[in-house]
Write a protein that holds these residues in place. Structure first.
Motif, PDB file in Angstrom:
ATOM      1  N   TYR A   1     -30.054  16.306  -0.233  1.00  0.00           N
ATOM      2  CA  TYR A   1     -29.658  16.134  -1.640  1.00  0.00           C
ATOM      3  C   TYR A   1     -29.597  14.659  -2.005  1.00  0.00           C
ATOM      4  CZ  TYR A   1     -26.821  15.633  -5.771  1.00  0.00           C
ATOM      5  OH  TYR A   1     -26.376  15.245  -7.010  1.00  0.00           O
ATOM      6  N   ASP A   2     -29.020  13.831  -1.140  1.00  0.00           N
ATOM      7  CA  ASP A   2     -28.896  12.399  -1.432  1.00  0.00           C
ATOM      8  C   ASP A   2     -30.270  11.762  -1.611  1.00  0.00           C
ATOM      9  OD1 ASP A   2     -26.146  12.543  -1.301  1.00  0.00           O
ATOM     10  OD2 ASP A   2     -26.029  11.871   0.788  1.00  0.00           O
ATOM     11  N   ARG A   3     -31.234  12.185  -0.804  1.00  0.00           N
ATOM     12  CA  ARG A   3     -32.601  11.655  -0.947  1.00  0.00           C
ATOM     13  C   ARG A   3     -33.183  12.031  -2.305  1.00  0.00           C
ATOM     14  NH1 ARG A   3     -37.870  14.143   2.100  1.00  0.00           N
ATOM     15  NH2 ARG A   3     -39.461  12.866   1.042  1.00  0.00           N
ATOM     16  N   LEU A   4     -33.015  13.281  -2.693  1.00  0.00           N
ATOM     17  CA  LEU A   4     -33.528  13.715  -3.991  1.00  0.00           C
ATOM     18  C   LEU A   4     -32.817  12.989  -5.119  1.00  0.00           C
ATOM     19  CD1 LEU A   4     -35.152  15.517  -5.884  1.00  0.00           C
ATOM     20  CD2 LEU A   4     -33.464  17.346  -5.494  1.00  0.00           C
ATOM     21  N   ALA A   5     -31.499  12.838  -5.009  1.00  0.00           N
ATOM     22  CA  ALA A   5     -30.739  12.158  -6.065  1.00  0.00           C
ATOM     23  C   ALA A   5     -31.218  10.723  -6.250  1.00  0.00           C
ATOM     24  CB  ALA A   5     -29.249  12.192  -5.730  1.00  0.00           C
ATOM     25  N   ARG A   6     -31.533  10.031  -5.156  1.00  0.00           N
ATOM     26  CA  ARG A   6     -32.043   8.661  -5.265  1.00  0.00           C
ATOM     27  C   ARG A   6     -33.361   8.632  -6.026  1.00  0.00           C
ATOM     28  NH1 ARG A   6     -30.037   8.286   0.070  1.00  0.00           N
ATOM     29  NH2 ARG A   6     -32.093   8.768   0.924  1.00  0.00           N
ATOM     30  N   CYS A   7     -34.223   9.584  -5.736  1.00  0.00           N
ATOM     31  CA  CYS A   7     -35.514   9.639  -6.435  1.00  0.00           C
ATOM     32  C   CYS A   7     -35.325   9.918  -7.927  1.00  0.00           C
ATOM     33  CB  CYS A   7     -36.407  10.713  -5.812  1.00  0.00           C
ATOM     34  SG  CYS A   7     -36.955  10.369  -4.132  1.00  0.00           S
ATOM     35  N   LEU A   8     -34.443  10.845  -8.248  1.00  0.00           N
ATOM     36  CA  LEU A   8     -34.195  11.184  -9.649  1.00  0.00           C
ATOM     37  C   LEU A   8     -33.526  10.026 -10.382  1.00  0.00           C
ATOM     38  CD1 LEU A   8     -32.959  14.862  -9.184  1.00  0.00           C
ATOM     39  CD2 LEU A   8     -35.127  14.129 -10.190  1.00  0.00           C
ATOM     40  N   ASP A   9     -32.607   9.347  -9.727  1.00  0.00           N
ATOM     41  CA  ASP A   9     -31.964   8.186 -10.345  1.00  0.00           C
ATOM     42  C   ASP A   9     -32.981   7.083 -10.609  1.00  0.00           C
ATOM     43  OD1 ASP A   9     -29.523   9.433 -10.309  1.00  0.00           O
ATOM     44  OD2 ASP A   9     -28.794   8.413  -8.506  1.00  0.00           O
ATOM     45  N   ALA A  10     -33.903   6.893  -9.680  1.00  0.00           N
ATOM     46  CA  ALA A  10     -34.935   5.877  -9.861  1.00  0.00           C
ATOM     47  C   ALA A  10     -35.832   6.215 -11.043  1.00  0.00           C
ATOM     48  CB  ALA A  10     -35.770   5.742  -8.584  1.00  0.00           C
ATOM     49  N   ALA A  11     -36.146   7.493 -11.205  1.00  0.00           N
ATOM     50  CA  ALA A  11     -36.969   7.913 -12.346  1.00  0.00           C
ATOM     51  C   ALA A  11     -36.249   7.630 -13.657  1.00  0.00           C
ATOM     52  CB  ALA A  11     -37.304   9.400 -12.233  1.00  0.00           C
ATOM     53  N   GLY A  12     -34.942   7.923 -13.701  1.00  0.00           N
ATOM     54  CA  GLY A  12     -34.172   7.648 -14.907  1.00  0.00           C
ATOM     55  C   GLY A  12     -34.076   6.157 -15.199  1.00  0.00           C
ATOM     56  N   TYR A  13     -33.924   5.355 -14.146  1.00  0.00           N
ATOM     57  CA  TYR A  13     -33.836   3.904 -14.313  1.00  0.00           C
ATOM     58  C   TYR A  13     -35.152   3.345 -14.843  1.00  0.00           C
ATOM     59  CZ  TYR A  13     -33.161  -1.010 -13.022  1.00  0.00           C
ATOM     60  OH  TYR A  13     -33.057  -2.377 -13.046  1.00  0.00           O
ATOM     61  N   ALA A  14     -36.268   3.814 -14.300  1.00  0.00           N
ATOM     62  CA  ALA A  14     -37.573   3.354 -14.770  1.00  0.00           C
ATOM     63  C   ALA A  14     -37.803   3.744 -16.217  1.00  0.00           C
ATOM     64  CB  ALA A  14     -38.675   3.928 -13.878  1.00  0.00           C
ATOM     65  N   GLU A  15     -37.360   4.928 -16.588  1.00  0.00           N
ATOM     66  CA  GLU A  15     -37.515   5.376 -17.976  1.00  0.00           C
ATOM     67  C   GLU A  15     -36.701   4.512 -18.924  1.00  0.00           C
ATOM     68  OE1 GLU A  15     -37.074   9.482 -20.637  1.00  0.00           O
ATOM     69  OE2 GLU A  15     -36.681   9.498 -18.482  1.00  0.00           O
ATOM     70  N   ASP A  16     -35.502   4.143 -18.508  1.00  0.00           N
ATOM     71  CA  ASP A  16     -34.666   3.264 -19.338  1.00  0.00           C
ATOM     72  C   ASP A  16     -35.317   1.886 -19.518  1.00  0.00           C
ATOM     73  OD1 ASP A  16     -32.789   5.247 -19.603  1.00  0.00           O
ATOM     74  OD2 ASP A  16     -31.503   4.492 -17.992  1.00  0.00           O
ATOM     75  N   LEU A  17     -35.894   1.350 -18.444  1.00  0.00           N
ATOM     76  CA  LEU A  17     -36.535   0.038 -18.526  1.00  0.00           C
ATOM     77  C   LEU A  17     -37.786   0.074 -19.399  1.00  0.00           C
ATOM     78  CD1 LEU A  17     -36.309  -1.206 -14.825  1.00  0.00           C
ATOM     79  CD2 LEU A  17     -35.049  -2.103 -16.785  1.00  0.00           C
ATOM     80  N   ASP A  18     -38.429   1.244 -19.426  1.00  0.00           N
ATOM     81  CA  ASP A  18     -39.674   1.367 -20.183  1.00  0.00           C
ATOM     82  C   ASP A  18     -39.421   1.753 -21.633  1.00  0.00           C
ATOM     83  OD1 ASP A  18     -42.462   1.254 -20.370  1.00  0.00           O
ATOM     84  OD2 ASP A  18     -42.651   3.414 -20.094  1.00  0.00           O
ATOM     85  N   GLY A  19     -38.198   1.605 -22.098  1.00  0.00           N
ATOM     86  CA  GLY A  19     -37.874   1.950 -23.474  1.00  0.00           C
ATOM     87  C   GLY A  19     -38.458   0.955 -24.450  1.00  0.00           C
ATOM     88  N   PRO A  20     -38.202   1.164 -25.737  1.00  0.00           N
ATOM     89  CA  PRO A  20     -38.751   0.269 -26.759  1.00  0.00           C
ATOM     90  C   PRO A  20     -38.206  -1.146 -26.601  1.00  0.00           C
ATOM     91  CG  PRO A  20     -37.072   1.715 -27.702  1.00  0.00           C
ATOM     92  CD  PRO A  20     -37.338   2.213 -26.320  1.00  0.00           C
ATOM     93  N   GLY A  21     -39.033  -2.097 -26.956  1.00  0.00           N
ATOM     94  CA  GLY A  21     -38.599  -3.488 -26.859  1.00  0.00           C
ATOM     95  C   GLY A  21     -39.344  -4.236 -25.777  1.00  0.00           C
TER      96      GLY A  21
END
Length: 237
Positions: free
Chosen positions: A160-180
């Motif tokens: 679970y911890d491995r999957l959570a790290r991957c999902l958190d990374a996806a969310g972080y990348a999405e936030d960085l790729d936002g407008p601006g």
């Protein structure tokens, strides 16, 4: 006279999560095959034949007297296949990731409902807008709790911890790729996060395999109760 008995609910639930695992495995194999095909036509791995052919465009297509053009058939085939395999691999990656997340979250859903005293005979999902695609459960519902006495709880939690790290990374990348504006540093962070997020499908599938074993563990007591009732009913008959 043959008497048919209804299957106990936990057998159907076991089949339900196994079907999710089989679906994820099918997409995993297909994605791996597409990657292999894509790798096979990478230009730096191939020796392209430099033979050329002449091709005569039709007068209708150019609107004036056509002049023969030169074409390299082998080069064209390799580049065309590369584009096709890349597109197919990308599509299969998405299908594999979704199926793996359904497998993992479906097992977690099954366990939580059994722990709450319910008797589900199959995993429940919501459908996507196409009325065909299963939407995996997300967020906190992915973590399986109440497994303190389970012998393989450590492996389950690590998966679970491995999957959570991957999902958190996806969310972080999405936030960085936002407008601006995205700075060079942020672009680097986003690239690193996307590298981690690329492992979501494999991490979800691995977690699903551990979670499926945990499903069987969670069903031990319902099975015992069922067998006791069956034995009592047989003795009373």
């Amino acid at each position: 006279m043959n008497t048919q008995y209804a299957r106990p609910w936990f057998e159907d639930l076991t089949d339900s999560v196994r079907a999710l695992g089989e679906a994820a495995r099918e997409y995993q194999l297909a994605y791996a095959a597409a990657l292999s095909l894509q790798t096979g036509v990478e230009i730096d791995r191939r020796q392209l034949h430099d033979g050329k052919v002449a091709a005569q465009p039709s007068a209708e297509s150019v609107g004036w007297a056509s002049v023969p053009v030169s074409r390299a058939p082998h080069e064209h085939a390799v580049f065309t296949l590369g584009d096709l395999y890349r597109a197919q691999a990308s599509k299969l990656q998405g299908l594999y990731e979704n199926a793996a997340l359904c497998f993992a979250s479906g097992c977690a859903w099954a366990i939580s409902h059994v722990q709450d005293g319910h008797n589900p005979n199959g995993v429940l999902f919501h459908l996507g807008d196409d009325s065909r695609t299963l939407l995996p459960w997300a967020g906190a519902s992915l973590r399986i709790k109440g497994m303190e006495r389970y012998a393989h709880a450590h492996q389950l939690n690590a998966a679970y911890d491995r999957l959570a790290r991957c999902l958190d990374a996806a969310g972080y990348a999405e936030d960085l790729d936002g407008p601006g504006y995205v700075s060079d540093a942020e672009a680097g962070w986003m690239h690193d996060a996307l590298d981690v997020a690329a492992g979501i499908a494999d991490a979800a599938y691995a977690y699903g395999l551990h979670a499926e074993r945990a499903v069987r563990y969670s069903l031990l007591e319902p099975r015992r109760q069922y067998l006791r009732r069956e034995a009592t009913d047989a003795a009373d008959a």
